[in-house]
Design a protein around this motif. Structure first.
Motif, PDB file in Angstrom:
ATOM      1  N   ASP A 184      -8.556 -11.016 -21.212  1.00 18.34           N
ATOM      2  CA  ASP A 184      -9.400 -12.213 -21.248  1.00 18.34           C
ATOM      3  C   ASP A 184     -10.493 -12.082 -22.304  1.00 18.34           C
ATOM      4  O   ASP A 184     -11.022 -10.995 -22.547  1.00 18.34           O
ATOM      5  CB  ASP A 184     -10.061 -12.448 -19.886  1.00 18.34           C
ATOM      6  CG  ASP A 184      -9.077 -12.956 -18.847  1.00 18.34           C
ATOM      7  OD1 ASP A 184      -7.922 -13.228 -19.228  1.00 18.34           O
ATOM      8  OD2 ASP A 184      -9.447 -13.054 -17.666  1.00 18.34           O
ATOM      9  N   THR A 185     -10.828 -13.206 -22.923  1.00 15.40           N
ATOM     10  CA  THR A 185     -11.946 -13.259 -23.862  1.00 15.40           C
ATOM     11  C   THR A 185     -13.188 -13.719 -23.112  1.00 15.40           C
ATOM     12  O   THR A 185     -13.135 -14.702 -22.359  1.00 15.40           O
ATOM     13  CB  THR A 185     -11.643 -14.235 -25.009  1.00 15.40           C
ATOM     14  OG1 THR A 185     -10.475 -13.787 -25.709  1.00 15.40           O
ATOM     15  CG2 THR A 185     -12.815 -14.297 -25.984  1.00 15.40           C
ATOM     16  N   VAL A 186     -14.280 -13.001 -23.296  1.00 17.05           N
ATOM     17  CA  VAL A 186     -15.523 -13.319 -22.575  1.00 17.05           C
ATOM     18  C   VAL A 186     -16.662 -13.457 -23.580  1.00 17.05           C
ATOM     19  O   VAL A 186     -16.608 -12.935 -24.688  1.00 17.05           O
ATOM     20  CB  VAL A 186     -15.866 -12.232 -21.541  1.00 17.05           C
ATOM     21  CG1 VAL A 186     -14.836 -12.180 -20.430  1.00 17.05           C
ATOM     22  CG2 VAL A 186     -15.980 -10.859 -22.209  1.00 17.05           C
ATOM     23  N   VAL A 187     -17.694 -14.172 -23.160  1.00 19.48           N
ATOM     24  CA  VAL A 187     -18.892 -14.310 -23.987  1.00 19.48           C
ATOM     25  C   VAL A 187     -20.031 -13.556 -23.314  1.00 19.48           C
ATOM     26  O   VAL A 187     -20.000 -13.300 -22.103  1.00 19.48           O
ATOM     27  CB  VAL A 187     -19.283 -15.792 -24.179  1.00 19.48           C
ATOM     28  CG1 VAL A 187     -18.206 -16.532 -24.926  1.00 19.48           C
ATOM     29  CG2 VAL A 187     -19.557 -16.455 -22.834  1.00 19.48           C
ATOM     30  N   GLN A 188     -21.018 -13.195 -24.105  1.00 24.57           N
ATOM     31  CA  GLN A 188     -22.151 -12.459 -23.563  1.00 24.57           C
ATOM     32  C   GLN A 188     -22.838 -13.258 -22.465  1.00 24.57           C
ATOM     33  O   GLN A 188     -23.131 -14.435 -22.625  1.00 24.57           O
ATOM     34  CB  GLN A 188     -23.150 -12.145 -24.678  1.00 24.57           C
ATOM     35  CG  GLN A 188     -24.323 -11.282 -24.232  1.00 24.57           C
ATOM     36  CD  GLN A 188     -25.232 -10.919 -25.392  1.00 24.57           C
ATOM     37  OE1 GLN A 188     -25.038 -11.377 -26.512  1.00 24.57           O
ATOM     38  NE2 GLN A 188     -26.220 -10.083 -25.146  1.00 24.57           N
ATOM     39  N   GLY A 189     -23.071 -12.600 -21.328  1.00 25.17           N
ATOM     40  CA  GLY A 189     -23.712 -13.259 -20.198  1.00 25.17           C
ATOM     41  C   GLY A 189     -22.749 -13.903 -19.223  1.00 25.17           C
ATOM     42  O   GLY A 189     -23.157 -14.335 -18.141  1.00 25.17           O
ATOM     43  N   ALA A 190     -21.458 -13.972 -19.576  1.00 23.88           N
ATOM     44  CA  ALA A 190     -20.467 -14.559 -18.670  1.00 23.88           C
ATOM     45  C   ALA A 190     -20.240 -13.627 -17.476  1.00 23.88           C
ATOM     46  O   ALA A 190     -20.261 -12.400 -17.617  1.00 23.88           O
ATOM     47  CB  ALA A 190     -19.157 -14.798 -19.403  1.00 23.88           C
ATOM     48  N   GLN A 191     -20.004 -14.212 -16.315  1.00 21.60           N
ATOM     49  CA  GLN A 191     -19.781 -13.392 -15.116  1.00 21.60           C
ATOM     50  C   GLN A 191     -18.375 -12.798 -15.149  1.00 21.60           C
ATOM     51  O   GLN A 191     -17.385 -13.505 -15.336  1.00 21.60           O
ATOM     52  CB  GLN A 191     -19.954 -14.244 -13.855  1.00 21.60           C
ATOM     53  CG  GLN A 191     -19.819 -13.434 -12.575  1.00 21.60           C
ATOM     54  CD  GLN A 191     -20.171 -14.258 -11.343  1.00 21.60           C
ATOM     55  OE1 GLN A 191     -21.054 -15.109 -11.397  1.00 21.60           O
ATOM     56  NE2 GLN A 191     -19.490 -14.002 -10.246  1.00 21.60           N
ATOM     57  N   LEU A 192     -18.312 -11.484 -14.977  1.00 23.43           N
ATOM     58  CA  LEU A 192     -17.032 -10.787 -14.945  1.00 23.43           C
ATOM     59  C   LEU A 192     -16.507 -10.670 -13.525  1.00 23.43           C
ATOM     60  O   LEU A 192     -15.323 -10.851 -13.274  1.00 23.43           O
ATOM     61  CB  LEU A 192     -17.182  -9.392 -15.555  1.00 23.43           C
ATOM     62  CG  LEU A 192     -17.686  -9.331 -17.005  1.00 23.43           C
ATOM     63  CD1 LEU A 192     -17.944  -7.888 -17.408  1.00 23.43           C
ATOM     64  CD2 LEU A 192     -16.679  -9.977 -17.939  1.00 23.43           C
ATOM     65  N   THR A 193     -17.417 -10.338 -12.619  1.00 28.09           N
ATOM     66  CA  THR A 193     -17.035 -10.187 -11.220  1.00 28.09           C
ATOM     67  C   THR A 193     -18.275 -10.339 -10.354  1.00 28.09           C
ATOM     68  O   THR A 193     -19.402 -10.398 -10.863  1.00 28.09           O
ATOM     69  CB  THR A 193     -16.374  -8.815 -10.968  1.00 28.09           C
ATOM     70  OG1 THR A 193     -15.879  -8.765  -9.625  1.00 28.09           O
ATOM     71  CG2 THR A 193     -17.354  -7.680 -11.182  1.00 28.09           C
ATOM     72  N   GLN A 194     -18.061 -10.407  -9.055  1.00 29.88           N
ATOM     73  CA  GLN A 194     -19.172 -10.525  -8.105  1.00 29.88           C
ATOM     74  C   GLN A 194     -19.044  -9.417  -7.071  1.00 29.88           C
ATOM     75  O   GLN A 194     -18.006  -9.282  -6.416  1.00 29.88           O
ATOM     76  CB  GLN A 194     -19.137 -11.898  -7.407  1.00 29.88           C
ATOM     77  CG  GLN A 194     -20.172 -12.075  -6.310  1.00 29.88           C
ATOM     78  CD  GLN A 194     -21.541 -12.469  -6.847  1.00 29.88           C
ATOM     79  OE1 GLN A 194     -21.627 -12.985  -7.956  1.00 29.88           O
ATOM     80  NE2 GLN A 194     -22.584 -12.233  -6.086  1.00 29.88           N
ATOM     81  N   VAL A 195     -20.085  -8.596  -6.955  1.00 27.15           N
ATOM     82  CA  VAL A 195     -20.109  -7.543  -5.938  1.00 27.15           C
ATOM     83  C   VAL A 195     -20.955  -8.031  -4.772  1.00 27.15           C
ATOM     84  O   VAL A 195     -22.098  -8.469  -4.956  1.00 27.15           O
ATOM     85  CB  VAL A 195     -20.694  -6.231  -6.513  1.00 27.15           C
ATOM     86  CG1 VAL A 195     -20.712  -5.150  -5.446  1.00 27.15           C
ATOM     87  CG2 VAL A 195     -19.884  -5.774  -7.721  1.00 27.15           C
TER      88      VAL A 195
END
Length: 509
Positions: A184-195
């Protein structure tokens, strides 16, 4: 026997390591200087006690709450080791982990760490969650010799570059949401996951937000402004030049840090501000430009502030003759309340227009001074001088100390910062004294060069040192009020320099 063994593993003794014990000794030295030598005890005691707590296997003290994990950079997810519902358990003592593969100096070290973390992907010990490759890679010249390493994950070889970013968990919990997977392509500050976790963060996590959110340093300046009389500076405005001269220590140290080759420009600027002898400003700038160096910079700034009576006198005596130290200055004229109020308003307007990034420090400093001088806000002025500044000092000191973990503090960079700090103080002191001597060449109304050393921001300690040294040469000479002029000028000057660095280095926001 098994129960006793399990009980032992649940105690903090099992988590002790040599770096913790070394930091206990560092905390003990700071406490000794504060308690028995009385060097800035109001600051060094909270810092030292915070450092002690930081190097104990505490629970519910410094841990952040579980929450979203964000991408640190624009790029592509190269590796993801997380699945929905997976549990994450932080170790009893969480060490600071590298944010770039290239921060690991040796290729074998990088391979060993990565393989160890990938092996824990199916256990509760895993904390490395993602490896992200940035869109625009940094130049390999600033990273170790290796540009790429190969690790085998589930019998599949994977190439990892020195410039790849490592994303770590910072709290125990379980993966409740997964928004990015491999490729996946992500941008700075984008949420990757939630703990997710039912536990909240520790006490000092929330207290330390006062530094991270840049609340404590301006509030300290509010109290300093309420405690400070700007009358000596108004009565003798040429002493402003002495406060400005002391800032040479800041720029000289910045140049020295850059020349060492181990610090980038933002880090060098944060280190250089130590030369201003202003703890809150050092914290304010370090948090903005180099948060990873906050602990050693703050400790160096406050330790050397505490050692002003030790560091400055030899330099002052070496650069002046006995006759110069005996110079008696004319008594200062009385400054009216109206003059002080106009001065506060003019300075705050001019300084903020000149360096907007310094607004939080300059604005609160002059607000505190206006509360002091206006005569109609006595309760507010006393609150700023006493209750407010005392409470903030406790929280600021312990928040700084709590960042002094062994793996952050026991580094070559720390020794370099401490060395640069003492050089900064020396240059700042020398610059102020030499500027006073230079001014005397063009002035009939002579300045005692000793007050030039008070151009650093350590209010009012540096001014007291000038007074003490002056009376050693002439017991009837009183320099304290004269020295307060360059002393408060130094406070303003250092705040402006900090704002300048924030503007130039892109740390202002």
């Amino acid at each position: 026997m098994k129960q006793i063994e399990e009980l032992f593993y649940q105690t903090g003794f099992f988590a002790l390591e040599w770096r913790m014990i070394v930091m206990w000794l560092v905390a003990a030295v700071l406490l000794y200087l504060a308690v028995f030598k009385k060097f800035e005890p109001l600051l060094l005691v909270p810092i030292a006690f915070g450092a002690l707590l930081a190097n104990l296997p505490t629970q519910n003290m410094v841990n952040p709450p579980a929450g979203p994990i964000l991408s640190p950079v624009n790029g592509t997810v190269v590796i993801s080791t997380v699945e929905l519902g997976q549990k994450i358990t932080m170790p009893a003592v969480a060490h600071e982990m590298p944010n770039l593969v290239g921060k690991l100096k040796e290729k074998t070290e990088a391979q060993a760490l990565l393989l160890d973390q990938f092996a824990k992907a199916e256990t509760d010990g895993q904390t490395l969650l993602f490896v992200i490759r940035p869109e625009r890679e940094q130049a390999f010249a600033v990273l170790p010799e290796y540009a790429e390493i190969e690790v085998v994950i589930n019998e599949v070889p994977v190439a990892i570059r020195s410039t790849d970013h490592l994303v770590w968990a910072n709290a125990s919990g379980s993966i409740a949401e997964l928004k990015a997977t491999e490729g996946d392509t992500v941008v700075q500050g984008a949420q990757l996951t939630q703990v997710h976790s039912a536990h909240t963060g520790g006490f000092f996590h929330y207290i330390s937000l006062g530094i991270i959110l840049e609340l404590f340093p301006p509030l300290i300046f509010l109290g300093v402004g309420a405690l400070t009389d700007f009358g000596p500076l108004i009565a003798n405005p040429r002493t402003l030049l002495l406060g400005a001269a002391a800032q040479f220590g800041v720029f000289a140290t910045y140049a020295g840090a850059m020349a060492m080759g181990i610090f980038n420009s933002s880090q060098a600027a944060a280190i250089g501000i130590i030369g201003g002898a202003d703890g809150p400003t050092s914290i304010f700038l370090a948090n903005s430009l180099a948060p990873e160096l906050l602990a050693p910079i703050a400790v160096a700034a406050y330790s050397y502030m505490a050692l002003v009576p030790v560091i400055q006198p030899p330099i002052m005596r070496a650069l002046t003759t006995k006759n110069e130290r005996k110079i008696r200055m004319k008594s200062l004229r009385k400054v009216s309340r109206l003059e002080k109020l106009i001065f506060a308003l003019v300075v705050v307007i001019f300084c903020i227009l000149l360096v907007p990034a310094a607004s939080p420090l300059i604005g609160l400093l002059l607000l505190g001074n206006f509360l002091r001088e206006c005569g109609v806000t006595e309760r507010l002025s006393k609150a700023a001088q006493n209750e407010l500044i005392n409470v903030i000092t406790i929280f600021l000191g312990t928040s700084v100390g709590i960042t002094m973990t062994g793996d952050r503090f026991l580094r070559t960079e720390t020794l370099a910062i401490l060395a640069l700090g003492i050089v900064a103080f020396g240059i700042a002191t020398s610059s102020g004294v030499l500027m006073a001597k230079l001014m005397n060449l063009f002035s009939k109304n002579k300045i005692n060069p000793l007050i030039g050393s008070a151009g650093v921001s350590a209010v009012p300690m540096a001014a007291r040192v000038s007074q003490v040294e002056g009376q050693k040469a002439d017991s009837g000479n009183f320099l304290l009020m004269h020295a307060m002029g360059p002393n408060v000028a130094g406070v303003i000057g250092t705040a402006l320099v900090a704002g300048y660095f924030m503007t130039v280095m892109g740390g202002a926001h």
